[in-house]
Write a protein that holds these residues in place. Structure first.
Motif, PDB file in Angstrom:
ATOM      1  N   ASN A   1      -4.864   7.993  -3.787  1.00 11.26           N
ATOM      2  CA  ASN A   1      -5.779   6.966  -4.250  1.00 11.26           C
ATOM      3  C   ASN A   1      -7.206   7.367  -3.918  1.00 11.26           C
ATOM      4  N   GLN A   2      -8.113   7.179  -4.870  1.00 11.29           N
ATOM      5  CA  GLN A   2      -9.474   7.687  -4.721  1.00 11.29           C
ATOM      6  C   GLN A   2     -10.179   7.134  -3.487  1.00 11.29           C
ATOM      7  N   ASN A   3     -10.095   5.831  -3.227  1.00 12.04           N
ATOM      8  CA  ASN A   3     -10.757   5.273  -2.053  1.00 12.04           C
ATOM      9  C   ASN A   3     -10.098   5.717  -0.756  1.00 12.04           C
ATOM     10  N   THR A   4      -8.788   5.827  -0.778  1.00 12.11           N
ATOM     11  CA  THR A   4      -8.082   6.280   0.426  1.00 12.11           C
ATOM     12  C   THR A   4      -8.521   7.678   0.815  1.00 12.11           C
ATOM     13  N   ILE A   5      -8.681   8.559  -0.157  1.00  7.43           N
ATOM     14  CA  ILE A   5      -9.100   9.930   0.122  1.00  7.43           C
ATOM     15  C   ILE A   5     -10.450   9.949   0.825  1.00  7.43           C
ATOM     16  N   ILE A   6     -11.384   9.145   0.343  1.00  3.58           N
ATOM     17  CA  ILE A   6     -12.726   9.119   0.919  1.00  3.58           C
ATOM     18  C   ILE A   6     -12.705   8.496   2.311  1.00  3.58           C
ATOM     19  N   ILE A   7     -12.008   7.382   2.439  1.00  4.42           N
ATOM     20  CA  ILE A   7     -11.993   6.642   3.707  1.00  4.42           C
ATOM     21  C   ILE A   7     -11.326   7.440   4.813  1.00  4.42           C
ATOM     22  N   LYS A   8     -10.343   8.239   4.454  1.00  2.18           N
ATOM     23  CA  LYS A   8      -9.586   8.987   5.446  1.00  2.18           C
ATOM     24  C   LYS A   8     -10.476   9.800   6.371  1.00  2.18           C
ATOM     25  N   ASP A   9     -11.550  10.345   5.842  1.00  5.70           N
ATOM     26  CA  ASP A   9     -12.448  11.175   6.639  1.00  5.70           C
ATOM     27  C   ASP A   9     -13.439  10.360   7.458  1.00  5.70           C
ATOM     28  N   LEU A  10     -13.406   9.045   7.317  1.00  5.02           N
ATOM     29  CA  LEU A  10     -14.404   8.203   7.973  1.00  5.02           C
ATOM     30  C   LEU A  10     -13.837   7.345   9.089  1.00  5.02           C
ATOM     31  N   MET A  11     -12.518   7.398   9.279  1.00  3.62           N
ATOM     32  CA  MET A  11     -11.875   6.610  10.323  1.00  3.62           C
ATOM     33  C   MET A  11     -11.511   7.481  11.525  1.00  3.62           C
ATOM     34  N   ASN A  12     -11.033   6.835  12.569  1.00  5.10           N
ATOM     35  CA  ASN A  12     -10.594   7.536  13.779  1.00  5.10           C
ATOM     36  C   ASN A  12      -9.440   8.477  13.414  1.00  5.10           C
ATOM     37  N   PRO A  13      -9.625   9.791  13.503  1.00  3.74           N
ATOM     38  CA  PRO A  13      -8.581  10.738  13.094  1.00  3.74           C
ATOM     39  C   PRO A  13      -7.252  10.523  13.811  1.00  3.74           C
ATOM     40  N   ALA A  14      -7.305  10.071  15.051  1.00  2.23           N
ATOM     41  CA  ALA A  14      -6.085   9.894  15.837  1.00  2.23           C
ATOM     42  C   ALA A  14      -5.231   8.739  15.316  1.00  2.23           C
ATOM     43  N   LYS A  15      -5.817   7.846  14.496  1.00  3.32           N
ATOM     44  CA  LYS A  15      -5.069   6.666  14.056  1.00  3.32           C
ATOM     45  C   LYS A  15      -4.942   6.568  12.530  1.00  3.32           C
ATOM     46  N   ILE A  16      -5.282   7.642  11.845  1.00  2.00           N
ATOM     47  CA  ILE A  16      -5.207   7.625  10.385  1.00  2.00           C
ATOM     48  C   ILE A  16      -3.807   7.267   9.901  1.00  2.00           C
ATOM     49  N   ASP A  17      -2.788   7.875  10.510  1.00  2.00           N
ATOM     50  CA  ASP A  17      -1.413   7.679  10.034  1.00  2.00           C
ATOM     51  C   ASP A  17      -0.921   6.245  10.199  1.00  2.00           C
ATOM     52  N   THR A  18      -1.489   5.526  11.166  1.00  2.00           N
ATOM     53  CA  THR A  18      -0.998   4.175  11.450  1.00  2.00           C
ATOM     54  C   THR A  18      -1.972   3.077  11.039  1.00  2.00           C
ATOM     55  N   HIS A  19      -3.250   3.414  10.893  1.00  2.00           N
ATOM     56  CA  HIS A  19      -4.262   2.380  10.664  1.00  2.00           C
ATOM     57  C   HIS A  19      -4.898   2.427   9.272  1.00  2.00           C
ATOM     58  N   LEU A  20      -4.590   3.443   8.482  1.00  2.00           N
ATOM     59  CA  LEU A  20      -5.038   3.482   7.092  1.00  2.00           C
ATOM     60  C   LEU A  20      -3.807   3.240   6.231  1.00  2.00           C
ATOM     61  N   ILE A  21      -3.747   2.077   5.619  1.00  2.00           N
ATOM     62  CA  ILE A  21      -2.524   1.606   4.972  1.00  2.00           C
ATOM     63  C   ILE A  21      -2.738   1.456   3.472  1.00  2.00           C
ATOM     64  N   ASP A  22      -1.978   2.210   2.690  1.00  2.00           N
ATOM     65  CA  ASP A  22      -1.980   2.067   1.235  1.00  2.00           C
ATOM     66  C   ASP A  22      -0.950   1.015   0.853  1.00  2.00           C
ATOM     67  N   LEU A  23      -1.381   0.043   0.078  1.00  2.00           N
ATOM     68  CA  LEU A  23      -0.502  -1.067  -0.288  1.00  2.00           C
ATOM     69  C   LEU A  23      -0.475  -1.212  -1.806  1.00  2.00           C
ATOM     70  N   PRO A  24       0.363  -0.438  -2.485  1.00  2.00           N
ATOM     71  CA  PRO A  24       0.429  -0.539  -3.942  1.00  2.00           C
ATOM     72  C   PRO A  24       1.272  -1.719  -4.394  1.00  2.00           C
ATOM     73  N   GLY A  25       0.958  -2.221  -5.565  1.00  2.00           N
ATOM     74  CA  GLY A  25       1.739  -3.315  -6.127  1.00  2.00           C
ATOM     75  C   GLY A  25       1.768  -3.200  -7.636  1.00  2.00           C
ATOM     76  N   LEU A  26       2.316  -4.195  -8.297  1.00  2.00           N
ATOM     77  CA  LEU A  26       2.437  -4.157  -9.741  1.00  2.00           C
ATOM     78  C   LEU A  26       1.192  -4.706 -10.422  1.00  2.00           C
ATOM     79  N   GLU A  27       0.690  -5.809  -9.927  1.00  2.00           N
ATOM     80  CA  GLU A  27      -0.511  -6.420 -10.471  1.00  2.00           C
ATOM     81  C   GLU A  27      -1.407  -6.856  -9.318  1.00  2.00           C
ATOM     82  N   THR A  28      -2.697  -7.008  -9.606  1.00  5.23           N
ATOM     83  CA  THR A  28      -3.623  -7.452  -8.571  1.00  5.23           C
ATOM     84  C   THR A  28      -3.275  -8.881  -8.174  1.00  5.23           C
ATOM     85  N   PRO A  29      -3.080  -9.134  -6.887  1.00  5.31           N
ATOM     86  CA  PRO A  29      -2.706 -10.492  -6.453  1.00  5.31           C
ATOM     87  C   PRO A  29      -3.865 -11.464  -6.619  1.00  5.31           C
ATOM     88  N   ALA A  30      -3.553 -12.746  -6.640  1.00  8.24           N
ATOM     89  CA  ALA A  30      -4.575 -13.777  -6.815  1.00  8.24           C
ATOM     90  C   ALA A  30      -5.588 -13.756  -5.677  1.00  8.24           C
TER      91      ALA A  30
END
Length: 372
Positions: free
Chosen positions: A269-298
């Protein structure tokens, strides 16, 4: 060492089922022999009531935990490059940081898709002899080409779209685009208008003619993609830097970021790629969460926080409930269903497949915490 697998194997059929299923409505229950003098139906309901109680308390904990989640950034992918919301101690701050050139460049790059969307259902449903014909799924083509290929009902909507292209091309000089981007947009619009004009004049189009048009503008689309990407990177870095300075390094180190997207853009995901380099590297795997769905929720922020609360409380539950088995604890903390390894073992399949990304649909009250 007691593991979840060993526990389930040793449990009775009724007990094991009670761990992972919802209560059975009385009207659907089957008459079976009594247990300890009581009707089997009552016995099963008593057992299932334990799980119902757990789910109710689990939902209550999650609802209260949501109020304490901080700091969190929720990212909603959209046509403008993304809406970013910072939550700190219950206070929300939302911005759309990506410069408009992102949206402008992508708008013109979508001209071939715009034409395709109009003519696709009128294609012939046989895979043509084109260079990439082997890559076209014959069944998918039949599904997409659901209209009569002899129909001319596509002409008017295609002409209407062509009028939009002509208006946009006339407006290009006043849009303030850099020369290279203005040129690529002009080329895309011109080629699109030519495809539309030729198709309407001949009252015909096909896969080959469309591919010729699309291929002719591909180099220009790449130029638009370059400018859109530069704009998005600059905008995301700017807002993340601003919020990092606002929070301070200590709070930033524990930041959770939840990125909501659709399934079609869930990986890389385009935003995830960019954000990944801006967060705490030690917690990327647990604190950067991709949440895909079918439609944008209300309410995207509410959905993101609901999912995050579940993740956070499961992180602690895993180490308390499965303290003797780190493997099972990691499964509860991650995306793996706790029964996956057991099911694979019984099926003789072996190593679990890569778990699917979580979807949006986790807001149901009292959803079972051991069903990831």
């Amino acid at each position: 060492m007691t593991t979840r697998r060993g526990f389930i194997r040793g449990a009775s059929g009724i007990g094991a089922t009670a761990l992972i299923t919802s209560a059975v409505p009385l009207s659907q229950a089957r008459a079976t022999p009594t247990i300890a003098g009581a009707p089997s139906l009552n016995a099963k309901q008593a057992i299932l009531a334990v799980n119902a109680g757990m789910r109710s308390n689990y939902a209550a904990l999650k609802a209260d935990l949501i109020k304490h989640l901080s700091p969190v950034i929720v990212v909603q992918n959209n046509a403008t490059g993304g809406k970013f919301t910072l939550i700190t101690n219950g206070v929300r701050e939302s911005v759309e940081p990506v410069p408009q050139v992102f949206e402008l460049a992508k708008s013109i790059a979508h001209v071939p898709l715009g034409c395709y969307s109009i003519v696709a259902s009128y294609l012939t449903d046989n895979v043509p002899k084109v260079a990439n014909g082997a890559r076209i799924d014959a069944h998918d083509l039949k599904l997409v080409a659901f209209n009569d290929d002899h129909s001319r009902n596509w002409i008017l909507p295609l002409q209407d779209f062509g009028s939009k292209l002509e208006t946009a091309r006339k407006a290009l000089p006043a849009a303030g685009l850099v020369p290279e981007l203005q040129k690529s947009c002009h080329n895309i619009l011109t080629r699109g208008m030519e495809f539309i004009s030729d198709s309407v004049k001949n009252k015909n189009f096909n896969v080959a003619s469309f591919q010729i048009f699309a291929s002719s503008v591909y180099p220009d689309i790449r130029v638009n993609m370059k400018y859109a990407s530069e704009a998005q990177i600059a905008g995301v870095r700017d807002v993340m830097g601003t919020w990092r300075r606002k929070l301070g390094e200590s709070a930033w180190a524990d930041l959770y970021t939840v990125v909501l997207s659709q399934w079609t853009t869930a990986e890389l995901n385009q935003n995830t790629i960019i954000i990944k380099d801006l967060m705490n590297p030690a917690k990327i795997d647990t604190h950067l969460i991709d949440l895909p769905g079918l439609e944008t929720p209300a309410d995207p922020v509410a959905v993101a926080l609901d999912n995050l609360a579940r993740i956070v409380q499961d992180n602690i539950a895993a180490e308390l409930v499965f303290s003797q088995d780190p493997t099972v604890a990691d499964a509860l903390k991650g995306k793996q269903d706790l029964l996956s390894e057991e099911i694979l073992a019984q099926l003789g399949t072996g190593t679990p497949a890569k778990p699917a990304l979580p979807g949006y649909n986790t807001t149901t009250k009292g959803i079972c915490p051991v069903k990831k």
